[in-house]
Write a protein that holds these residues in place. Structure first.
Motif, PDB file in Angstrom:
ATOM      1  N   ALA A 110       0.828  -1.209   0.000  1.00  0.00           N
ATOM      2  CA  ALA A 110       0.000   0.000   0.000  1.00  0.00           C
ATOM      3  C   ALA A 110       0.860   1.255   0.000  1.00  0.00           C
ATOM      4  CB  ALA A 110      -0.917  -0.010   1.216  1.00  0.00           C
ATOM      5  N   TYR A 111       1.963   1.234   0.692  1.00  0.00           N
ATOM      6  CA  TYR A 111       2.865   2.398   0.718  1.00  0.00           C
ATOM      7  C   TYR A 111       3.395   2.688  -0.675  1.00  0.00           C
ATOM      8  CZ  TYR A 111       6.731   5.428   2.100  1.00  0.00           C
ATOM      9  OH  TYR A 111       7.607   6.494   2.225  1.00  0.00           O
ATOM     10  N   ALA A 112       3.749   1.626  -1.395  1.00  0.00           N
ATOM     11  CA  ALA A 112       4.256   1.819  -2.753  1.00  0.00           C
ATOM     12  C   ALA A 112       3.151   2.317  -3.690  1.00  0.00           C
ATOM     13  CB  ALA A 112       4.850   0.515  -3.276  1.00  0.00           C
ATOM     14  N   ILE A 144      -4.751  -5.089   0.929  1.00  0.00           N
ATOM     15  CA  ILE A 144      -3.915  -4.136   0.199  1.00  0.00           C
ATOM     16  C   ILE A 144      -4.745  -2.959  -0.283  1.00  0.00           C
ATOM     17  CG2 ILE A 144      -2.463  -3.835  -1.844  1.00  0.00           C
ATOM     18  CD1 ILE A 144      -1.630  -6.754  -1.556  1.00  0.00           C
ATOM     19  N   PHE A 145      -5.943  -3.229  -0.781  1.00  0.00           N
ATOM     20  CA  PHE A 145      -6.806  -2.157  -1.281  1.00  0.00           C
ATOM     21  C   PHE A 145      -7.219  -1.206  -0.159  1.00  0.00           C
ATOM     22  CE2 PHE A 145     -11.183  -0.676  -2.117  1.00  0.00           C
ATOM     23  CZ  PHE A 145     -10.926   0.123  -3.215  1.00  0.00           C
ATOM     24  N   ALA A 203      -1.008  -2.418 -11.777  1.00  0.00           N
ATOM     25  CA  ALA A 203      -0.664  -3.258 -10.631  1.00  0.00           C
ATOM     26  C   ALA A 203      -1.823  -3.342  -9.645  1.00  0.00           C
ATOM     27  CB  ALA A 203       0.579  -2.700  -9.938  1.00  0.00           C
ATOM     28  N   LEU A 204      -2.465  -2.205  -9.370  1.00  0.00           N
ATOM     29  CA  LEU A 204      -3.606  -2.212  -8.467  1.00  0.00           C
ATOM     30  C   LEU A 204      -4.781  -2.980  -9.063  1.00  0.00           C
ATOM     31  CD1 LEU A 204      -4.814  -1.253  -5.808  1.00  0.00           C
ATOM     32  CD2 LEU A 204      -5.485   0.866  -6.937  1.00  0.00           C
ATOM     33  N   MET A 234      -4.023   5.166   2.983  1.00  0.00           N
ATOM     34  CA  MET A 234      -2.771   5.920   2.897  1.00  0.00           C
ATOM     35  C   MET A 234      -2.872   7.085   1.920  1.00  0.00           C
ATOM     36  SD  MET A 234       0.372   3.196   3.085  1.00  0.00           S
ATOM     37  CE  MET A 234       0.655   2.185   4.534  1.00  0.00           C
ATOM     38  N   LYS A 235      -3.722   6.958   0.918  1.00  0.00           N
ATOM     39  CA  LYS A 235      -3.884   8.058  -0.033  1.00  0.00           C
ATOM     40  C   LYS A 235      -4.451   9.304   0.628  1.00  0.00           C
ATOM     41  CE  LYS A 235      -4.515   5.404  -4.325  1.00  0.00           C
ATOM     42  NZ  LYS A 235      -5.488   5.043  -5.403  1.00  0.00           N
TER      43      LYS A 235
END
Length: 292
Positions: free
Chosen positions: A105-107, A170-171, A119-120, A177-178
């Protein structure tokens, strides 16, 4: 001056109007129905687990003949070994899943790179595949791990590794984080914070509510696994508690009380995890609802 009585309605819907007893009675009835629907099966499991001879055809809220014999017989059927397997798998897979989720998630949320959206999308696409579709390919991979050519059949690691990454976790972490202001990162970089310090001391502490959410959902997802432990198992001793319960249920020599005792043991860890992370879980859900 007349005052509208509806202004005195409480947050739960009580009213001072003369005809309010009708709505109040309906709310009480619906609340009681909800309690029966959700708590009824739990009470039946608890009652049957501690009843010496539970009748599967009769609904009982309290045990007629309280006893611990069901747990003793369940122990003789290696239920504690199955519980230990489940706890080891759940603990290891959850820690791995949390680590993979926060780093991924950070990436995806704080970095910019080519193919980021693809990728997402691929990660989200993995959530659309039923377990039955990937069962055979997963069995082949576990039987002969690529590159190292090692078989993980009959090992707990064979169950832990496939559960170490989950698209849902991850989602959720990515979207959370966004929402963290970029100004915090810029201020930390001005103060000389490196990438690792920025992640560990700025980003990660702000994600505690989201961590609570993915920990609760992730644990339940791992704990309820049935097909994967069955694929990996090379012997009945490798079963998790979920798989063992179905095996016990299909055994005519095992009584209903023993199965209910195992079901109660399977229920306790999920309750402990939820109650332990309740504040973070509710805060994360509320934060997501407000942002949405």
């Amino acid at each position: 001056m007349s005052v509208n009585s509806s202004r005195f309605d409480s947050a739960i819907g009580w009213s001072t109007r003369p005809d309010a007893w009708v709505g109040r009675g309906i709310r009480v009835l619906l609340s009681a129905l909800a309690v029966i629907l959700f708590c009824g099966p739990l009470l039946v499991i608890f009652s049957g687990a501690f009843d010496h001879n539970p009748d599967p055809t009769q609904l009982s809220v309290f045990p007629d003949n309280p006893s611990l014999i069901n747990f003793k017989v369940a122990g003789e059927n290696k239920i504690w070994d199955y519980l230990a397997n489940s706890l080891i798998i759940a603990g290891g897979a959850l820690l791995l899943q949390l680590a993979v989720s926060v780093f991924a998630a950070y990436a995806l949320a704080r970095k910019k790179f080519r193919g980021q959206a693809i990728a997402l999308l691929v990660i989200l696409a993995t959530m659309m595949l039923p377990e039955e579709v990937i069962a055979i390919p997963l069995s082949l991979v576990i039987g002969d791990l690529p590159l190292v050519h090692v078989s993980l059949k009959g090992t707990l690691l064979g169950v832990i590794l496939p559960l170490g990454a989950w698209g849902f976790s991850i989602f959720v972490m990515t979207e959370f984080m966004k929402e963290i202001p970029a100004e915090l990162e810029e201020a930390a970089k001005v103060d000389g914070a490196g990438e690792l310090r920025l992640f560990a001391q700025i980003i990660l502490p702000l994600c505690k509510p989201a961590l609570g959410v993915i920990a609760v959902f992730g644990f339940n997802m791992i704990w309820e696994q049935y097909l994967l432990p069955l694929i990996v198992a090379a012997d009945p001793s490798d079963y998790t508690l979920t798989v063992a319960l179905l095996a016990l249920r299909s055994d005519d020599m095992v009584g209903t009380g023993i199965v209910l005792a195992g079901a109660l043991l399977a229920l306790v860890p999920s309750l402990i995890v939820y109650l332990s992370l309740q504040k973070s879980f509710l805060r994360g859900i509320t934060t997501g609802a407000i942002k949405g």
